[in-house]
Design an enzyme around this catalytic site. Structure first.
Site, PDB file in Angstrom:
ATOM      1  N   ALA A 157     -10.404  -5.612  13.215  1.00  0.00           N
ATOM      2  CA  ALA A 157      -8.977  -5.345  13.415  1.00  0.00           C
ATOM      3  C   ALA A 157      -8.460  -6.009  14.696  1.00  0.00           C
ATOM      4  O   ALA A 157      -7.384  -6.618  14.695  1.00  0.00           O
ATOM      5  CB  ALA A 157      -8.742  -3.838  13.478  1.00  0.00           C
ATOM      6  N   ILE A 193     -20.668  -0.636   8.718  1.00  0.00           N
ATOM      7  CA  ILE A 193     -20.136   0.406   7.822  1.00  0.00           C
ATOM      8  C   ILE A 193     -21.251   1.332   7.359  1.00  0.00           C
ATOM      9  O   ILE A 193     -21.139   2.563   7.423  1.00  0.00           O
ATOM     10  CB  ILE A 193     -19.402  -0.217   6.606  1.00  0.00           C
ATOM     11  CG1 ILE A 193     -18.127  -0.919   7.087  1.00  0.00           C
ATOM     12  CG2 ILE A 193     -19.078   0.847   5.553  1.00  0.00           C
ATOM     13  CD1 ILE A 193     -17.288  -1.535   5.994  1.00  0.00           C
ATOM     14  N   ARG A 198       0.816  -1.218   0.000  1.00  0.00           N
ATOM     15  CA  ARG A 198       0.000   0.000   0.000  1.00  0.00           C
ATOM     16  C   ARG A 198       0.859   1.281   0.000  1.00  0.00           C
ATOM     17  O   ARG A 198       0.419   2.354  -0.380  1.00  0.00           O
ATOM     18  CB  ARG A 198      -0.897  -0.001   1.243  1.00  0.00           C
ATOM     19  CG  ARG A 198      -1.945   1.076   1.285  1.00  0.00           C
ATOM     20  CD  ARG A 198      -2.670   1.055   2.615  1.00  0.00           C
ATOM     21  NE  ARG A 198      -3.485  -0.135   2.766  1.00  0.00           N
ATOM     22  CZ  ARG A 198      -4.771  -0.200   2.416  1.00  0.00           C
ATOM     23  NH1 ARG A 198      -5.353   0.845   1.917  1.00  0.00           N
ATOM     24  NH2 ARG A 198      -5.443  -1.315   2.575  1.00  0.00           N
ATOM     25  N   GLY A 199       2.111   1.123   0.468  1.00  0.00           N
ATOM     26  CA  GLY A 199       2.956   2.311   0.599  1.00  0.00           C
ATOM     27  C   GLY A 199       2.876   2.884   1.995  1.00  0.00           C
ATOM     28  O   GLY A 199       3.677   3.733   2.387  1.00  0.00           O
ATOM     29  N   HIS A 209     -17.832   6.936  41.367  1.00  0.00           N
ATOM     30  CA  HIS A 209     -19.004   7.784  41.196  1.00  0.00           C
ATOM     31  C   HIS A 209     -18.553   9.228  40.987  1.00  0.00           C
ATOM     32  O   HIS A 209     -17.662   9.689  41.699  1.00  0.00           O
ATOM     33  CB  HIS A 209     -19.887   7.715  42.453  1.00  0.00           C
ATOM     34  CG  HIS A 209     -21.054   8.640  42.401  1.00  0.00           C
ATOM     35  ND1 HIS A 209     -22.153   8.393  41.617  1.00  0.00           N
ATOM     36  CD2 HIS A 209     -21.276   9.835  43.005  1.00  0.00           C
ATOM     37  CE1 HIS A 209     -23.019   9.382  41.762  1.00  0.00           C
ATOM     38  NE2 HIS A 209     -22.515  10.278  42.594  1.00  0.00           N
TER      39      HIS A 209
END
Ligand code: NAI
Length: 489
Positions: free
Chosen positions: A344, A207, A53-54, A468
């Site tokens: 993930a 999504i 992907r770079g 609390h």
């Protein structure tokens, strides 16, 4: 002089391309792959990671979880400023406007910082990072093709252990062409150039609902077309209904039982057709943007996996055993490209486990305890089993619920939508599932995960002191409600 020598070295390297041997090579630098690579290096292996992907971080960091969360967070802030300032006693002078360019820049900054951070972690841990593509030459050797502009003398890599962590890609919709402009996948949906007037989303899964929320908050009229009769793909039914109610209140429209049959771009308009499966009619809609979010599928493109006869199932998932071994035992596979939830954090767990299996002969992933979070507002988070799953399995259970409207912190925050719901074994009170819809649900679910992991009972939780005023007190009171009366409701 030094420069000359370097140049000579580079040019001779290009001619005399070499093969490099490592102990482990990980293909893919997403959450599964990069975590595995770091763990292997920490365990003393000479480790390399090949990523095309770079940038490291995979779909999650580059075009998934991270950028979408930046958009969700900032669009929520915008929505709050626009709609809630007055009741919170904050007067805004002038108009509140979205600057879409800067809004996207904020997202890109987060992404760049995080992807750069992984590269630093690779350096720190001594992981060799090959920027380019890997493809199998044979079972032992990988061809390496550097990305354009990357100086790398190595053109093939071999290793004792090869880990495939190549992830997933959006499932295409037959007959609908994604152009990432008007007809978009999640990748296009996080990078729109203007706020659309109308958006249609195919798929009421995570999504679709997260991206639908973002654009709806920015002013888009969003219609979600979902094939099933409920949204949220896998949520507990009661939580799914509540989620739909809250999102409807925020302005999203839902058409359930909608089977999309067509989506065609005509100029700047997308024409959509769907079958209303309840009425048996064909309906049509028009939108500026169509988001296709009907799931993801394993990604093996360009890997030349056929040459080694890698075993994949009908859905394209790489077949593995309980130690992540493929049909070639020295090649293992983790993350979205194999079985299980495409999340993930599930891939990260597998990244650690695969390294430990090889080093120590044992590893650990508890697939019954993988939390899921939808970062809408309110957030939705769950872990363990749903009521529907327990019924189907014939397990007797008790339900304990506590609404945020009765929680002091939620009240002070003026953020009271939702509830915590516990499912506990009817006899032992052991936690079987926890489902939260409410503010900070995604953070709170971690405590339920810990309870599940340790086999805790709801009584254990209810007898643990919670600070609390915190939202977590709703969590404690919901646990209490499975076997006793709550105090504050
Ligand atoms: P999904 O599987 O969660 O939901 C897809 C939805 O599309 C389902 O409800 C399905 O019934 C519906 N659908 C399928 N075909 C349809 C059709 N022809 N017409 C109408 N509806 C149709 O998939 P999604 O939302 O694309 O997410 C993909 C993966 O990424 C999931 O595994 C998800 O969990 C993961 N993810 C997780 C996130 C998180 O943890 N916050 C964020 C984004 C993605």
């Amino acid at each position: 002089m030094l420069r000359l020598t370097q140049r000579r070295l580079f040019s001779s390297a290009r001619i005399l391309a070499e093969s490099k041997k490592h102990d482990v090579v990980v293909i893919g630098g997403g959450p599964g792959g990069y975590v595995a690579a770091i763990k292997f290096a920490q365990l003393g292996y000479d480790t390399a990671c090949i990523e095309k992907r770079g940038k490291l971080g995979g779909t999650c960091l580059n075009v998934g979880c991270i950028p979408s969360k930046a958009l969700l967070n900032n669009s929520h802030l915008f929505h709050q400023i626009e709609h809630e300032s007055q009741k919170r006693g904050i007067d805004i002078a002038g108009d509140v406007k979205i600057n879409l360019g800067n809004f996207m820049k904020a997202k890109d900054t987060a992404v760049n910082q995080l992807t750069g951070g992984i590269e630093m972690l690779f350096k720190k841990n001594g992981v060799k990072y090959y920027k380019g593509a890997a493809s199998f030459i044979d079972e032992k050797n990988l061809k390496f093709t550097p990305l354009e502009g990357v100086e790398e003398s190595v053109d093939s890599v071999t290793a004792d252990h090869i880990i495939i962590a190549t992830g997933s890609e959006p499932t295409p919709f037959p007959g609908i062409t994604i152009d990432e402009e008007r007809i978009v996948s999640s990748t296009g949906a996080i990078a729109l150039k203007e706020v659309p007037k109308k958006m249609v989303v195919i798929g009421g899964g995570i999504i679709g609902l997260e991206m639908g929320s973002v654009w709806s908050r920015l002013g888009t009229e969003v219609t979600v077309l979902e094939f099933q009769n409920s949204i949220g793909a896998g949520m507990d039914a009661e939580v799914s209904k509540a989620t739909q109610k809250f999102l409807t209140k925020q302005g999203l429209k839902f058409q359930l039982g909608a089977k999309v049959t067509k989506g065609v771009r005509e100029g700047d308009i997308v024409k959509i057709e769907y079958e209303d499966t309840k009425k048996g009619t064909t309906e049509s809609l028009e939108a500026d943007v169509l988001l296709v979010a009907v799931g993801r599928r394993p990604y093996l493109e360009g890997l030349n996996a056929e040459v080694i006869g890698l075993d994949v199932d009908k859905r394209g998932r790489v077949v593995i055993d309980s130690e992540f071994k493929t049909n070639h035992p020295h090649i293992r596979c983790i993350g979205d490209v194999t079985f299980g939830a495409m999340l993930a954090h599930k891939a990260e767990e597998e990244g650690i486990a695969v390294a430990e299996y090889i080093k120590k002969g044992h590893g650990h992933v508890n697939y019954a305890n993988i939390p899921a979070v939808m970062y809408s507002h309110p957030e939705v988070a769950w872990v363990g089993q749903t009521e529907e799953q327990l019924k189907e399995a014939g397990i007797k259970y008790k339900v304990g619920k506590f609404p945020f409207i009765a929680n002091s912190r939620a009240k002070t925050n003026m953020d009271t939508e939702g509830f915590v719901k516990f499912l506990a074994d009817a006899e032992t009170q052991r936690v079987l599932g926890c489902h939260i819809i409410g503010p900070n649900a995604g953070e709170m679910i971690a405590e339920a995960g810990l309870a599940l992991e340790y086999g805790a009972s709801t009584e254990d939780i209810a007898r643990t002191c919670h600070a609390h005023p915190t939202l977590a007190e709703a969590f404690k009171e919901a646990a209490l409600s499975t076997f006793d009366k709550p105090i504050n409701f």
